[in-house]
Design a protein around this motif. Structure first.
Motif, PDB file in Angstrom:
ATOM      1  N   LYS A  19      19.200 -16.010 -25.157  1.00  0.00           N
ATOM      2  CA  LYS A  19      19.280 -16.786 -23.920  1.00  0.00           C
ATOM      3  C   LYS A  19      18.086 -17.732 -23.796  1.00  0.00           C
ATOM      4  N   ARG A  20      16.910 -17.252 -24.140  1.00  0.00           N
ATOM      5  CA  ARG A  20      15.723 -18.094 -24.068  1.00  0.00           C
ATOM      6  C   ARG A  20      15.802 -19.250 -25.058  1.00  0.00           C
ATOM      7  N   MET A  21      16.416 -19.009 -26.213  1.00  0.00           N
ATOM      8  CA  MET A  21      16.605 -20.068 -27.195  1.00  0.00           C
ATOM      9  C   MET A  21      17.528 -21.154 -26.641  1.00  0.00           C
ATOM     10  N   PHE A  22      18.629 -20.743 -26.013  1.00  0.00           N
ATOM     11  CA  PHE A  22      19.537 -21.702 -25.381  1.00  0.00           C
ATOM     12  C   PHE A  22      18.813 -22.465 -24.269  1.00  0.00           C
ATOM     13  N   SER A  23      18.019 -21.752 -23.488  1.00  0.00           N
ATOM     14  CA  SER A  23      17.293 -22.360 -22.378  1.00  0.00           C
ATOM     15  C   SER A  23      16.325 -23.429 -22.876  1.00  0.00           C
ATOM     16  N   ALA A  24      15.581 -23.126 -23.934  1.00  0.00           N
ATOM     17  CA  ALA A  24      14.631 -24.084 -24.491  1.00  0.00           C
ATOM     18  C   ALA A  24      15.353 -25.322 -25.010  1.00  0.00           C
ATOM     19  N   ALA A  25      16.517 -25.119 -25.635  1.00  0.00           N
ATOM     20  CA  ALA A  25      17.294 -26.247 -26.148  1.00  0.00           C
ATOM     21  C   ALA A  25      17.797 -27.116 -25.007  1.00  0.00           C
TER      22      ALA A  25
END
Length: 202
Positions: free
Chosen positions: A11-17
């Motif tokens: 989820k954090r990876m998606f958020s950063a993207a």
């Protein structure tokens, strides 16, 4: 690594993207395909965690701001909480404006309202308990809705720049409101004797 940790990291990876994409384009033009390409995962992985881009944005704001504010005792540590919110709005102004441009003021206000109503309600309940009052639930609900609408509008004005505020004035006035306006409103309704909420002695 536990599943919960893997899921949170995804989820954090998606958020950063998403935050990176919002630096250069409006929210309405950002697609799931773009996000999964940036993250190097398949579409099924995205939809397992989020139903759409707006839900990802909501999760991002909740994790970075709302959940943090919930951990403050706003009747005791108001200065720290308000300072955090102001710093967050300043640091993420481009992201908030990007969302605002796509969603519009009314939708953005509803977006904030859904999360902040719980925070405002908890502040009112805390003020009631500390002041030793018993206030009608309907009145407390009205106060929570009224103040949440005001807070949402204030935040939008802060990051859009529609109304110019000095940081020191914002912080001082919000703290004054939390420590006096809410207890006084509860006192007036109950007919009791409320006292200003102050930081307890060490």
């Amino acid at each position: 690594m536990k599943y919960e940790t893997v899921s949170l990291n995804t989820k954090r990876m998606f958020s950063a993207a998403l935050k990176d994409a919002m630096k250069s384009k409006s929210l309405s033009k950002i697609t799931v395909s773009e996000i999964i390409w940036k993250c190097g995962v398949n579409r099924k992985t995205f939809y397992y965690h989020f139903s759409n881009i707006y839900e990802l944005l909501k999760w991002t704001l909740e994790q970075e701001a709302v959940e943090v504010v919930k951990n403050f005792d706003l009747m005791v540590n108001a200065e720290d909480a308000v300072s955090f919110v102001i710093d967050y709005v300043s640091a993420n102004q481009h992201i908030l404006n990007c969302a605002y441009d796509s969603m519009g003021r009314n939708e953005m206000r509803r977006f904030f309202y859904a999360d902040f109503i719980h925070i405002t309600s908890s502040v009112i309940d805390r003020a009631e308990a500390v002041a030793g009052l018993q206030v009608d639930f309907g009145f407390k609900k009205f106060l929570a809705e009224f103040y949440t609408e005001a807070l949402a509008g204030m935040l939008i004005n802060m990051f859009t720049g529609n109304v110019k505020y000095e940081r020191a004035d914002i912080q001082e006035n919000i703290i004054l409101f939390l420590k006096t306006a809410i207890p006084n409103a509860l006192q007036a309704k109950s007919g009791g004797s409320a006292r200003e909420i102050t930081r307890p002695e060490p």
